[in-house]
Design an enzyme around this catalytic site. Structure first.
Site, PDB file in Angstrom:
ATOM      1  N   ARG A   1      -6.543  20.657 -10.973  1.00  0.00           N
ATOM      2  CA  ARG A   1      -6.043  20.572  -9.253  1.00  0.00           C
ATOM      3  C   ARG A   1      -6.998  20.813  -8.511  1.00  0.00           C
ATOM      4  NH1 ARG A   1      -2.932  26.095 -10.937  1.00  0.00           N
ATOM      5  NH2 ARG A   1      -4.279  27.774  -9.918  1.00  0.00           N
ATOM      6  N   ASP A   2      -6.420  20.946  -7.200  1.00  0.00           N
ATOM      7  CA  ASP A   2      -7.200  20.941  -6.034  1.00  0.00           C
ATOM      8  C   ASP A   2      -7.594  22.432  -5.839  1.00  0.00           C
ATOM      9  OD1 ASP A   2      -4.962  22.066  -5.157  1.00  0.00           O
ATOM     10  OD2 ASP A   2      -4.988  20.778  -3.298  1.00  0.00           O
ATOM     11  N   GLU A   3      -8.406  22.971  -6.759  1.00  0.00           N
ATOM     12  CA  GLU A   3      -8.785  24.354  -6.559  1.00  0.00           C
ATOM     13  C   GLU A   3      -9.795  24.888  -7.680  1.00  0.00           C
ATOM     14  OE1 GLU A   3      -6.836  28.962  -7.058  1.00  0.00           O
ATOM     15  OE2 GLU A   3      -5.530  27.279  -7.314  1.00  0.00           O
TER      16      GLU A   3
ATOM     17  N   ASP B   1     -11.117  35.756 -12.811  1.00  0.00           N
ATOM     18  CA  ASP B   1     -11.171  35.121 -13.859  1.00  0.00           C
ATOM     19  C   ASP B   1     -12.373  35.600 -14.879  1.00  0.00           C
ATOM     20  OD1 ASP B   1      -9.867  33.895 -11.872  1.00  0.00           O
ATOM     21  OD2 ASP B   1      -8.923  32.847 -13.480  1.00  0.00           O
TER      22      ASP B   1
ATOM     23  N   HIS C   1      -6.826  27.537 -18.406  1.00  0.00           N
ATOM     24  CA  HIS C   1      -7.245  28.410 -17.494  1.00  0.00           C
ATOM     25  C   HIS C   1      -7.631  29.741 -18.341  1.00  0.00           C
ATOM     26  CE1 HIS C   1      -5.934  29.189 -13.038  1.00  0.00           C
ATOM     27  NE2 HIS C   1      -6.381  30.737 -13.333  1.00  0.00           N
TER      28      HIS C   1
ATOM     29  N   ASP D   1     -11.433  28.378 -12.077  1.00  0.00           N
ATOM     30  CA  ASP D   1     -10.314  29.105 -12.820  1.00  0.00           C
ATOM     31  C   ASP D   1      -9.411  27.824 -13.545  1.00  0.00           C
ATOM     32  OD1 ASP D   1     -10.019  27.784 -10.263  1.00  0.00           O
ATOM     33  OD2 ASP D   1      -7.979  28.734  -9.932  1.00  0.00           O
TER      34      ASP D   1
ATOM     35  N   GLU E   1      -2.463  29.120 -17.777  1.00  0.00           N
ATOM     36  CA  GLU E   1      -2.485  29.954 -16.571  1.00  0.00           C
ATOM     37  C   GLU E   1      -1.423  31.026 -16.598  1.00  0.00           C
ATOM     38  OE1 GLU E   1      -2.891  29.653 -11.682  1.00  0.00           O
ATOM     39  OE2 GLU E   1      -2.254  27.826 -12.920  1.00  0.00           O
TER      40      GLU E   1
ATOM     41  N   TRP F   1     -11.435  41.364  -8.660  1.00  0.00           N
ATOM     42  CA  TRP F   1     -12.021  40.196  -8.118  1.00  0.00           C
ATOM     43  C   TRP F   1     -13.415  40.531  -7.724  1.00  0.00           C
ATOM     44  CZ3 TRP F   1      -7.100  40.089  -9.379  1.00  0.00           C
ATOM     45  CH2 TRP F   1      -6.518  38.941  -9.986  1.00  0.00           C
TER      46      TRP F   1
END
Length: 858
Positions: A456-458, A465, A747, A452, A726, A518
């Site tokens: 960052r920490d993701e 997506d 994103h 995605d 995003e 999703w």
């Protein structure tokens, strides 16, 4: 006609180390002649170069098929090499000269083929603390080498060298899988790296996805330390064979690579030498099975130079310098520096700058995105990290000895090796920049899995997506192998009851059920890949698991309403990041339940499962009735009245025919009341221009496309964006930066509009009845604001072109249909009758139309 070209086996040219027992062969015809096509083919696969087809001779097959012809010869075994050629007969039945010879090689197919042991070092970090990375080595005496293969993988990441020279060009290898289910290995031809006599085999390991930070819960989600598995197999000139394997006879040590984490960064002290060598540790292996690579590896794709000299930022004791790469990119920075030994240079990375000119890092959350390099002090030094990647446009350099020049930093772009296949351009430079941003958003987030965001920490493989973007992805790049690999990850993540999680490979951080839009990626993505490339094996392989998932959806629904009010399970993320327009989760869930039931009916019929096809077709109709009963009034008002509610009802054909015009008008009215702005989030926005166009409101679709104030596709472009944001409002003049907890500037989800640019604006669309662009629907839709548009797509048959221009009251249109394909050209409204269409064979065709009349067709 020239000999066939671009021969592929399992989607790759001359692959080494495949594990499919029924590999697929593809080729393209090479001819500029109109009407060029294939009427027959013959494939020969031999166990030696220039052979006579001893492994398989298809003989002459009367068929136009040139994509994914399945092998049907003798059983393939480990290590076997197959040299193959294809011969075709043209449209006149004339024999064409055979292709040049291509080759494929099997990997290690049986568990007993592996003699190597998993090895590593003796240091182990903790959930929040890392340790130096291990170096491993062994020497081997070899002579008279004829050929050599290195079979290698890691839990974590590896870089392997033979006699100091790097093996292969894969980055972040072997990639990310659920190590409890499968681990990919690579195969490299390495005879050219071996010497007569002593040979030094060495590797350095990185934490990677296996034991490094993957998301915000810390390290070691799969295991405690990185491990290596390597097997060098050598064939000698005299026919003898030697095998060198990783085991306890190897040695390990630690050295200058002090830490390397995908999210946090890398630290390297060039002063440190490799320490005392001691025996490597044999370690237990994973539960997963070893498998060959299915998708493309991550590679260095290109390099970027800063667009200007660095900006000096006064700091004590030394100033910082900020480099602008001019492009929000994903990869790493190469540092060039000279100075005293012990000087430490810090590199920090960010996508944006604050109003004061500092790095905007709040949106990174716990990810540090910081590298450190400590100088050895011996003249010019060049350093580039190995086992990390960052999402950034700006690089802040701290502690630099002196003032760096522009060449002190080079941006190294990494992503999966998915070659560009599409291009779109038009007369509007802002729309062209939008397409550029879509492409770079895909580059930055297709790093082994469809993440995605890359900063960052993701950095997880979010299904929602991928689902909304997969169609655009297949226009921009060759993503067939990429999605084949990731769909294996998705199936590996499925629960026993059938649930599909929101991310794959799953780490369990966000539950086992992805919820509406999703989890539905498990049906929508393979179906879209089938349509885009024409290979139904992806449907065959996943059909049982897809069926299990849809059964789970039916079992947990109530009266066919998915995520009904009061449902105790996860009801989904909704229309993520909409603009004050929440759509009921049960409406979204039921709409996607209907759509996936309909798609499963198509898939089942395609696979010859007639009774199951009838079951799904009936289920779609039943859900459609339930949707109307629960969410649509007799007057045609859709529950909640949001744009996304109306978009889904229209796009998924969930309304009675007589109510469609009213709902479409209500949608346009809502957009108009908002000043011609959209309010839809991830779920609805990708379908919006299609719905408007299908409703006869192309004008409204174009108004939205050209809207430059937020929320809109072009707002970020007008603010200097070089990737897709995003949020619609990631930054605005009125409010500045949005919530840093969820504010990525790379994103790709909102870039899903790119498919509409290719297919609707330029007019290159696939025919679902003839997938893979075997038959092409050429149907451009000129609109106010555009005077010309051009798109190209390198399909599995060859290049498709649609190039139109409105000039002097005429519509000039050039199209190219690749050999062995056909097309139907639909003349655009306003320049010809709506029913006007023309069947086309391969070749270039040109049309000149005047308003409401066709004046010339060549």
């Amino acid at each position: 006609m020239n000999p066939p070209k671009d021969l592929r086996c399992e989607h790759f040219a001359n692959p080494i180390g495949i594990d499919s027992l029924l590999p697929r062969f593809s080729w393209k015809l090479d001819s500029d002649k109109k009407g060029a096509c294939q009427t027959a083919y013959r494939i020969r696969v031999s166990s030696r170069p220039g052979g006579d087809g001893d492994l398989w001779d298809s003989a002459r097959v009367e068929s136009s098929q040139s994509v994914d012809v399945e092998y049907a010869g003798v059983r393939l075994v480990s290590r076997l090499r197959g040299w193959w050629t294809v011969q075709v007969w043209d449209e006149n039945g004339q024999e064409v000269e055979p292709s040049t010879e291509a080759v494929f090689e099997m990997g290690l197919l049986e568990p007993e083929d592996w003699q190597a042991k998993w090895i590593g070092g003796d240091l182990v970090g903790g959930p929040r603390t890392s340790v130096p990375l291990p170096y491993l080595r062994k020497t081997a005496s070899l002579s008279g080498v004829k050929s050599a293969r290195l079979y290698v993988t890691a839990l974590g990441l590896y870089e392997f060298r033979i006699n100091g020279r790097r093996v292969g060009d894969c980055e972040l290898a072997p990639g990310w899988t659920d190590y409890r289910k499968r681990i990919q290995y690579q195969v490299c031809e390495v005879a050219g790296l071996l010497l007569e006599g002593e040979n030094a085999l060495s590797a350095v390991l990185g934490d990677g996805w296996y034991c490094g930070n993957v998301e915000w819960r810390g390290r070691q989600l799969y295991g405690d330390r990185p491990k290596l598995l390597a097997q060098l197999e050598v064939e000698h000139e005299d026919g003898a064979r030697t095998t060198v394997v990783s085991d306890g006879t190897w040695q390990h040590t630690y050295g200058p690579l002090l830490e390397a984490d995908l999210l946090m960064g890398e630290s390297y002290d060039a002063r440190l030498e490799l320490g005392a060598w001691r025996p490597a540790i044999e370690l237990p292996g994973p539960a997963g099975k070893l498998v060959a690579m299915r998708g493309p590896a991550v590679k260095v794709i290109r390099e970027l130079a800063p667009i200007d000299d660095p900006v000096e930022r006064p700091k004590w004791p030394r100033p910082d310098f900020i480099f602008d790469m001019g492009q929000n990119m994903v990869g790493r920075a190469r540092l060039k520096v000279s100075g005293p030994a012990g000087t430490t240079v810090r590199l920090r990375f960010a996508e944006m700058l604050t109003p004061s000119g500092d790095l905007y890092t709040e949106n990174l959350r716990s990810a540090k995105q910081t590298d450190y390099y400590t100088l050895k002090g011996e003249g010019d030094e060049v350093w580039e990290p190995k086992f990390t990647f960052h999402g950034f446009r700006y690089v802040e350099v701290s502690g630099y000895p002196g003032k760096p020049g522009r060449d002190a930093i080079t941006g190294v772009v990494l992503h999966s090796d998915t070659p560009l296949t599409g291009s779109f351009e038009c007369n509007d430079p802002v729309v062209n920049q939008l397409q550029h941003n879509i492409e770079w958003g895909q580059r930055g987030n297709f790093v082994d899995v469809p993440t995605d965001c890359p900063q960052r920490d993701e950095r997880l493989g979010w299904t929602g997506d991928a689902q909304v973007f997969v169609r655009t992805a297949a226009f921009n790049m060759d993503v067939q192998g990429f999605f084949e690999k990731w769909l294996n990850d998705l199936q590996d993540s499925q629960s026993e009851s059938g649930e599909i999680p929101p991310t794959a490979p799953t780490t369990g951080v966000v539950g086992s059920d992805g919820g509406p839009a999703w989890a539905d990626a498990f049906v929508i993505c393979p179906w879209t890949i089938y349509l885009s490339y024409g290979d139904k094996r992806i449907l065959e392989e996943h059909y049982p698991a897809m069926r299990l998932w849809l059964e789970q959806q039916k079992r947990t629904s109530r009266d066919l309403i998915r995520c009904y009010p009061g449902y105790e399970g996860f009801s989904g993320f909704g229309d993520w990041l909409n603009i004050k327009a929440e759509t009921p989760h049960e409406l979204i869930g039921t709409a996607f339940f209907a759509q996936c039931s309909r798609l499963m009916g198509k898939i089942a019929r395609l696979l010859g499962r007639e009774s199951e096809a009838a079951e799904y077709e009936a289920q779609f109709e039943q859900i459609r009735v339930a949707f109307q009963r629960h969410f649509v009034t007799p007057a045609g008002v859709v529950a909640s009245g949001t744009q996304t509610a109306m978009i889904l009802a229209l796009h998924f054909d969930l309304l009675p025919q007589e109510l469609r015009p009213a709902v479409a008008q209500a949608l346009v009215d809502d957009i108009g009341r908002r000043g011609w702005h959209l309010s839809a989030g991830f779920v609805g926005s990708s379908y919006l221009p299609w719905v408007l166009m299908d409703a006869g409101r192309l004008d409204a679709a174009y108004k939205l496309l050209f809207q430059k104030s937020w929320p809109s596709w072009l707002y970020a472009v007008t603010k200097g964006a070089t990737t897709i944001w995003e949020r619609w409002d990631g930054w605005t003049e009125e409010a500045g930066f949005q919530d840093p907890g969820m504010n990525s500037f790379n994103h790709y989800a909102y870039g899903a509009v790119g498919a509409w640019l290719y297919a609707a604006v330029a007019g290159i669309e696939l025919d679902p009845e003839n997938p893979g662009y075997r038959h092409i629907l050429l149907r451009p839709h000129p609109g106010e604001g555009l005077s010309w548009a051009r798109a190209e797509l390198e399909s599995v048959y060859g290049k498709i072109v649609s190039d139109w221009r409105v000039e002097d009251g005429r519509f000039h249109w050039t199209v190219v249909v690749p050999p062995n394909a056909t097309a139907t050209a639909f003349m655009p409204a306003g320049f010809a009758h709506r029913s006007r269409e023309e069947a086309l064979s391969s070749g270039q065709h040109e049309f000149t139309l005047e308003i409401a009349d066709v004046r010339e067709s060549k």
